[in-house]
Structure formats: C-alpha cells, structure tokens
Design a protein around this motif. Sequence first.
Motif, mmCIF file in Angstrom:
data_model
loop_
_atom_site.group_PDB
_atom_site.id
_atom_site.type_symbol
_atom_site.label_atom_id
_atom_site.label_comp_id
_atom_site.label_asym_id
_atom_site.label_seq_id
_atom_site.Cartn_x
_atom_site.Cartn_y
_atom_site.Cartn_z
ATOM 1 N N SER A 66 41.995 96.740 24.495
ATOM 2 C CA SER A 66 41.921 95.714 23.462
ATOM 3 C C SER A 66 43.333 95.308 23.043
ATOM 4 O O SER A 66 44.101 96.170 22.615
ATOM 5 C CB SER A 66 41.143 96.238 22.257
ATOM 6 N N PRO A 67 43.649 94.021 23.167
ATOM 7 C CA PRO A 67 42.909 92.920 23.769
ATOM 8 C C PRO A 67 42.586 93.224 25.230
ATOM 9 O O PRO A 67 43.387 93.824 25.942
ATOM 10 C CB PRO A 67 43.856 91.720 23.647
ATOM 11 N N ASN A 68 41.420 92.749 25.636
ATOM 12 C CA ASN A 68 40.869 93.185 26.907
ATOM 13 C C ASN A 68 41.419 92.419 28.095
ATOM 14 O O ASN A 68 41.674 91.223 28.026
ATOM 15 C CB ASN A 68 39.348 93.025 26.872
ATOM 16 N N ASN A 69 41.625 93.137 29.171
ATOM 17 C CA ASN A 69 41.856 92.553 30.479
ATOM 18 C C ASN A 69 40.599 92.872 31.298
ATOM 19 O O ASN A 69 40.306 94.053 31.513
ATOM 20 C CB ASN A 69 43.080 93.179 31.144
ATOM 21 N N GLY A 110 40.047 88.996 27.459
ATOM 22 C CA GLY A 110 40.826 88.541 26.321
ATOM 23 C C GLY A 110 40.220 88.862 24.975
ATOM 24 O O GLY A 110 40.828 88.610 23.933
ATOM 25 N N ALA A 119 39.018 91.068 21.728
ATOM 26 C CA ALA A 119 39.691 92.170 21.034
ATOM 27 C C ALA A 119 38.777 92.756 19.957
ATOM 28 O O ALA A 119 38.099 92.022 19.231
ATOM 29 C CB ALA A 119 40.995 91.692 20.406
ATOM 30 N N TYR A 158 48.434 95.022 25.765
ATOM 31 C CA TYR A 158 48.609 93.651 25.262
ATOM 32 C C TYR A 158 48.657 93.582 23.743
ATOM 33 O O TYR A 158 48.453 92.517 23.158
ATOM 34 C CB TYR A 158 47.474 92.769 25.802
ATOM 35 N N GLY A 215 39.063 84.881 24.510
ATOM 36 C CA GLY A 215 40.491 85.166 24.671
ATOM 37 C C GLY A 215 41.364 83.980 24.321
ATOM 38 O O GLY A 215 40.921 82.983 23.764
ATOM 39 N N ASN A 232 44.480 85.999 20.772
ATOM 40 C CA ASN A 232 45.179 87.283 20.613
ATOM 41 C C ASN A 232 45.421 87.944 21.960
ATOM 42 O O ASN A 232 45.577 89.155 22.050
ATOM 43 C CB ASN A 232 44.367 88.221 19.724
ATOM 44 N N SER A 233 45.451 87.149 23.004
ATOM 45 C CA SER A 233 45.541 87.666 24.362
ATOM 46 C C SER A 233 46.160 86.615 25.283
ATOM 47 O O SER A 233 46.007 85.408 25.053
ATOM 48 C CB SER A 233 44.134 88.012 24.863
ATOM 49 N N TYR A 244 45.114 86.183 28.236
ATOM 50 C CA TYR A 244 44.063 85.852 29.189
ATOM 51 C C TYR A 244 42.990 84.978 28.540
ATOM 52 O O TYR A 244 42.627 85.167 27.374
ATOM 53 C CB TYR A 244 43.407 87.121 29.735
ATOM 54 N N THR A 284 45.486 83.027 33.288
ATOM 55 C CA THR A 284 46.514 83.681 32.489
ATOM 56 C C THR A 284 47.514 82.666 31.968
ATOM 57 O O THR A 284 47.705 81.593 32.546
ATOM 58 C CB THR A 284 47.294 84.746 33.291
#
Length: 396
Positions: A175-178, A181, A183, A209, A327, A330-331, A333, A376
């Motif tokens: 988190s934030p996730n890949n 995106g 969170a 991230y 996403g 905050n990301s 992605y 991205t």
Amino acid sequence: MKINSNFLNLKDSYLFAKVGQKTAEYKKAHPDHDVIRLSIGDVTRPLAPCVVSAMQKAVEDMAHVGTFKGYGPDRYCYGYENLIASILSSYARKGVTLEADEVFISDGAKSDLGNILDLFSADNVALVPDPVYPVYVDTNVMGGRKILYADATEANGFLPMPDGGVDADIIYLCSPNNPTGAAYTRAQLKAWVDYAIEKDAVILYDAAYEYFIGDGDLARSIFEIESAKQCAIEFCSYSKTAGFTGVRCGYTVVPKALVREGTSLNRLWARRQTTKFNGVSYVTQMGAAAVFTAEGEAQIKENIAYYKRNAKTIANCLDGLGIFYTGGQNSPYLWMKCPNGMTSWEFFDYLLENACVVGTPGSGFGKNGEGFFRLTSFGTAENTEEACRRIRNLLG
C-alpha cells in the motif's frame, strides 16, 4: 543431484520480460514507429543533487587510505550509522519510534521480499492479494508453499479485507498497491493487524511507494498502526522514493517485538543477513543517507511531484474517456478497465499496434487482473502527454 522442482511450477516467463519481448518484436518490425512505454515502473528523473554530491564525496573517500572503506559495519548488519540515523529520523516524523538494530540495509525491497522467506517453514500458508506483484507469488512457488488469494476486485476498490474464516501464516500487503494503485486507510490496516495477531501470522508489508501518499487518512508505515510491531515486517526502497532503480538500496524493518515460537525474527534475520549478504556499497549508502536530510527530502519531493503530475495527466485522460480506474492520486500507477470488453493482452496489442503505447496487461498480475491494464507515471512529462494524446485519439 536433484533440482528444486518447484521452479518447474513457475510460469514460463516473468511478466515484464514478456512485455519487453513483445515490445522489442514490434519495434524490430516497425523501426520507424515511436513507441512510448508506460509499462515498467522504472524512473526517468535524475538523482537529487545532494545525493550525487554525497556519492561523489564517498568515491573520493575510497581513494585515500585514511577514509577508505572495506566491508560495512556488522553492528547494524552492514548499514552505516549515518544512514541508519537518517532512516530512524524519517520514521520519527511519521510518529514511529524504532531502534537502530531493527533496521537492515539491503539492495532493494524486491530482494528482501524474496529472501525473508528463509525465515519461514515451507509448510506455512501464504496469503496474497489478487491481482498481485508477481514476486510475492513466484518466490513462494519456488519454496513450495501453499498460496491462498484474497480477491481484489472493482467491487471492493481492489482493497481486500481479512476473512476470519481463512487461516494464513504469511500475509502480503502492498500500500499504495502495485499494480492497482489502491491504498489502505489506517482503519483498514488496523483490521489486517488484528487479523494477523489473531492468526499468529506475519504481515510482509511492502511500502515501496509510501512517499506518493498525500492523503492524511492513509498510513505511510504499517508501524503507525497500534500493535503492528508484534506482527509485521516492513520493506522500503529508495528506488521510487529517490530514483535509485539503477543504484540499488532499500531497507527492511524487523521489530524486536516480533516473536514467533519463542524466537525473535529480528535475531533470525540478522543471522541470515550476516551469513548470506555482505551489505550495500559504501558509495551507495552515503548517497542514500542524504535522501532523508531536509535538503534531500525537498529535492526528492520535487521528482515525486513531477511523477504525480504525470499521473494527473493520465487520470484526466481516462476521466475524459469515461474509463474506470483506481490509483493515480496516492500512487504512480493507474489501473484502468480495458475498453470495449477487451482482455488485457488484447488491449495490449491494440494499444501498441494502433497508438504505439505500451502498458502492462492486468492478467499478468493474477486472475482478477483480467480485463484491466496498468499504466505508470514514471515516464517523461512529454512522453506522458503524447501517450495520452494518442490514447484519446484512439479511444475517444
């Protein structure tokens, strides 16, 4: 001699290798086409000036007898004192207190996320979200572990929550996730911490991230959550935070309060690292030590703001086309739904062949990624704007 037959259970190729291969084949067949890559999460902005200066000084140190450095200090498992101190100060600004020997310097989060499994028995059950960063799955397949999946879907905002009816020993959270995106809020992370403590499980928390988080309701460290030190290990990286993808440095936090079967996992990890790892180069560590200084943070935030503007450019493009995504805020992605019911690889081919833009097919991240696509924001602003222009022309 017998090989580790678990490797034979892996998919034929790593997702990003397949994307690279297909892109290379297209470019070879169409050498005059300008292909823009919004696929792999590699940075494009240069290192911060203070980081470069610190590394240049460290190189000069290596040229003189009085300042030359060999092996790193094993007192902090090969992390130099000024680097460890800078990391502790960055946690303190998040309201988290750590001890110096709870922080371990590495060559990146990806390595440690794989290597940490040395501490756990092969009969432990791993719980990973789906879709998921492939390394979480592949490293457990290599170890022969049973893997359970927590469904991340459009319905739950790609943020699966714990299911009390599922028993897991190792839990992966990012988190934030890949790739999505998305969170977790602090309240959501507290539910995962409570679940891990109830199940006597360990959370492997990928915070690569965290510097992209701007929302005050989101935690930048799982250790901001009460009781997390009793159940979590946190993995951090300078790759996206400070543009170290080509330099390689990260750090892993293993709290002393994390004890299983009467044994400190901090002590086990220290033993593992001193046996199998000789540390990160002095020059790299001195550059990393400059990152969390006042000057360093100001400079790296400029680069992160650059990538976040790119993310906003992509988000505006998708908003204008009426395409669902998560996403971007905050990301770095953006996880978009493929248009017109296309599969992930169908859209990959369609976008490449008709717009010369490359992204990452969501199906490569798991079954719930089918029908989705990752873009991205790590490209240049110019390429991001041009890619969005092409996407609008194609899909508008």
